[in-house]
Design a protein around this motif. Structure first.
Motif, PDB file in Angstrom:
ATOM      1  N   ARG A  28       0.823  -1.204   0.000  1.00  0.00           N
ATOM      2  CA  ARG A  28       0.000   0.000   0.000  1.00  0.00           C
ATOM      3  C   ARG A  28       0.863   1.263   0.000  1.00  0.00           C
ATOM      4  NH1 ARG A  28      -5.240  -1.939   0.881  1.00  0.00           N
ATOM      5  NH2 ARG A  28      -5.186  -3.456  -0.815  1.00  0.00           N
ATOM      6  N   LEU A  29       1.976   1.232   0.722  1.00  0.00           N
ATOM      7  CA  LEU A  29       2.891   2.380   0.706  1.00  0.00           C
ATOM      8  C   LEU A  29       3.442   2.600  -0.692  1.00  0.00           C
ATOM      9  CD1 LEU A  29       4.874   1.921   4.063  1.00  0.00           C
ATOM     10  CD2 LEU A  29       3.181   3.679   3.519  1.00  0.00           C
ATOM     11  N   LEU A  30       3.823   1.498  -1.364  1.00  0.00           N
ATOM     12  CA  LEU A  30       4.324   1.609  -2.733  1.00  0.00           C
ATOM     13  C   LEU A  30       3.231   2.141  -3.663  1.00  0.00           C
ATOM     14  CD1 LEU A  30       6.398   1.091  -4.988  1.00  0.00           C
ATOM     15  CD2 LEU A  30       5.578  -1.279  -5.083  1.00  0.00           C
ATOM     16  N   THR A  31       2.011   1.646  -3.506  1.00  0.00           N
ATOM     17  CA  THR A  31       0.914   2.085  -4.371  1.00  0.00           C
ATOM     18  C   THR A  31       0.626   3.566  -4.183  1.00  0.00           C
ATOM     19  OG1 THR A  31      -0.084  -0.123  -4.294  1.00  0.00           O
ATOM     20  CG2 THR A  31      -1.492   1.695  -4.991  1.00  0.00           C
ATOM     21  N   PHE A  32       0.469   4.007  -2.953  1.00  0.00           N
ATOM     22  CA  PHE A  32       0.172   5.415  -2.690  1.00  0.00           C
ATOM     23  C   PHE A  32       1.312   6.323  -3.141  1.00  0.00           C
ATOM     24  CE2 PHE A  32      -2.599   3.881   1.049  1.00  0.00           C
ATOM     25  CZ  PHE A  32      -3.667   3.697   0.193  1.00  0.00           C
TER      26      PHE A  32
ATOM     27  N   GLY B   4       6.815   8.367 -13.692  1.00  0.00           N
ATOM     28  CA  GLY B   4       5.488   8.224 -13.096  1.00  0.00           C
ATOM     29  C   GLY B   4       4.792   6.957 -13.529  1.00  0.00           C
ATOM     30  N   LEU B   5       4.864   6.634 -14.824  1.00  0.00           N
ATOM     31  CA  LEU B   5       4.219   5.423 -15.326  1.00  0.00           C
ATOM     32  C   LEU B   5       4.883   4.164 -14.784  1.00  0.00           C
ATOM     33  CD1 LEU B   5       3.520   6.414 -19.051  1.00  0.00           C
ATOM     34  CD2 LEU B   5       1.816   5.962 -17.261  1.00  0.00           C
ATOM     35  N   ILE B   6       6.215   4.181 -14.676  1.00  0.00           N
ATOM     36  CA  ILE B   6       6.924   3.014 -14.142  1.00  0.00           C
ATOM     37  C   ILE B   6       6.508   2.738 -12.699  1.00  0.00           C
ATOM     38  CG2 ILE B   6       9.187   2.155 -13.427  1.00  0.00           C
ATOM     39  CD1 ILE B   6      10.357   3.530 -15.902  1.00  0.00           C
ATOM     40  N   LEU B   7       6.502   3.791 -11.858  1.00  0.00           N
ATOM     41  CA  LEU B   7       6.114   3.623 -10.469  1.00  0.00           C
ATOM     42  C   LEU B   7       4.647   3.213 -10.343  1.00  0.00           C
ATOM     43  CD1 LEU B   7       7.968   6.569  -8.704  1.00  0.00           C
ATOM     44  CD2 LEU B   7       8.507   4.132  -8.611  1.00  0.00           C
ATOM     45  N   LEU B   8       3.786   3.798 -11.164  1.00  0.00           N
ATOM     46  CA  LEU B   8       2.382   3.423 -11.136  1.00  0.00           C
ATOM     47  C   LEU B   8       2.207   1.959 -11.519  1.00  0.00           C
ATOM     48  CD1 LEU B   8      -0.524   4.399 -10.710  1.00  0.00           C
ATOM     49  CD2 LEU B   8      -0.599   5.000 -13.139  1.00  0.00           C
ATOM     50  N   GLY B   9       2.955   1.535 -12.523  1.00  0.00           N
ATOM     51  CA  GLY B   9       2.894   0.133 -12.930  1.00  0.00           C
ATOM     52  C   GLY B   9       3.376  -0.799 -11.827  1.00  0.00           C
ATOM     53  N   LEU B  10       4.451  -0.402 -11.114  1.00  0.00           N
ATOM     54  CA  LEU B  10       4.939  -1.224 -10.005  1.00  0.00           C
ATOM     55  C   LEU B  10       3.887  -1.340  -8.905  1.00  0.00           C
ATOM     56  CD1 LEU B  10       8.650  -0.032  -9.614  1.00  0.00           C
ATOM     57  CD2 LEU B  10       7.847  -2.269 -10.392  1.00  0.00           C
ATOM     58  N   GLY B  11       3.209  -0.228  -8.630  1.00  0.00           N
ATOM     59  CA  GLY B  11       2.156  -0.267  -7.615  1.00  0.00           C
ATOM     60  C   GLY B  11       1.031  -1.202  -7.993  1.00  0.00           C
TER      61      GLY B  11
END
Length: 313
Positions: free
Chosen positions: A235-239, A281-288
């Motif tokens: 959840r921390l990664l997602t947020f 931004g897209l990379i982090l969003l994809g990881l989440g």
């Protein structure tokens, strides 16, 4: 001394690793407690392949007291305390199950406190709540830190969880179908019930030998449990990924608009910022998003129950 073949009131499940010097006094205290209080019982020793002669002592106790009173399971290798307890749950015949360590840090006489508390509210689980832990100062500090970490990551975890427990047999057996590489019985119990309480008990110094848990093992075990049973890291990664995506996207839009209106950026700066901003931004969003899917896969493979019935009328 033996009991009739009918199911006893209580099954005491004791995982055994380094217990050759404490199993006899523990058994004597258990027999004294249950005999004095007039409750039928059985003791189930689950030998977790420790480096001592515990299994020989268990066999001697079984021969002396009878197979109806003392039952034993010899595991093929060391599977860990919580897996040994699950094994004992599968063997237990009592209406209630008591779990305790073999080192006499849990007093058999304090089982009475657990029984009284359970009857007060018909609780599914009652934990023994020690007033003061009799470990070393360093062990107490590190254990306290790990407990706070687990409670933060697993909000439903009872604050007084401990290895000294009284459980309804049905509640205990609900954990048998769950499977996980890092078994955490108290984590399983949070998935089964929230009707949990605690009772004050004494925590005595270890009667003999040494603990099978080193500080390193405790830390590694706690981290593995935290990652396995808690969705807090995901959840921390997602947020964080959503926040970074919104921030970088907003700044990229700002750079694009300013480029079109004022055209006062250095040559190549807008395209560089926009590509990096949207890309990161897209990379982090994809990881989440992937992390959320992995967490759900973990819950599925762990066989977390969709429901557990208390009764049907």
């Amino acid at each position: 001394m033996s009991h009739p073949s009918s199911a006893p009131d209580y099954s005491v499940v004791v995982p055994v690793y380094l217990g050759q010097d404490t199993l006899r006094p523990l058994t004597a205290q258990l027999v004294e407690f249950f005999t004095t209080t007039g409750r039928t019982f059985e003791i189930i020793f689950v030998y977790d392949c420790g480096p001592d002669n515990s299994w020989q002592v268990i066999q001697e106790l079984r021969a002396e007291l009878g197979p109806e009173l003392v039952r034993a399971v010899h595991l093929t290798r060391n599977f860990g305390q919580h897996n040994a307890l699950l094994c004992g749950f599968g063997e237990a015949r009592g209406r209630f199950i008591v779990t305790m360590d073999e080192d006499l840090q849990h007093r058999p006489a304090d089982i009475e406190q657990l029984i009284r508390r359970q009857r007060e509210g018909n609780f599914d689980v009652v934990y023994g709540r020690p007033g003061m832990l009799r470990h070393s100062r360093f062990r107490n500090v590190t254990s306290g830190a790990m407990r706070r970490l687990l409670r933060a990551g697993i909000p439903d975890l009872h604050p007084d969880y401990s290895a000294f427990r009284l459980l309804k047999a049905d509640t205990a057996r609900s954990c048998l179908d769950m499977r996980n590489s890092y078994t955490f019985l108290d984590g399983y119990l949070t998935w089964v019930t929230t009707h949990v309480a605690s009772a004050p008990v004494e925590h005595q110094p270890r009667a003999a030998g040494r603990s099978g848990y080193t500080v390193g093992k405790l830390v590694a075990y706690s981290v593995n449990i935290f990652v396995t049973f808690s969705n807090l890291p995901i959840r921390l990664l997602t947020f964080t990924s959503v926040a970074v995506f919104l921030l970088t996207s907003s700044y990229s839009v700002y750079v694009l608009v300013r480029k079109l209106v004022y055209n006062d950026f250095l040559l190549g700066f807008p395209s560089l910022i926009i590509s990096i901003g949207f890309g990161v931004g897209l990379i982090l969003l994809g990881l989440g998003i992937v992390g959320e899917y992995i967490h759900r896969i973990n819950l599925k493979t762990t066989r977390r129950p969709n429901f557990v019935k208390r009764e049907a009328v």
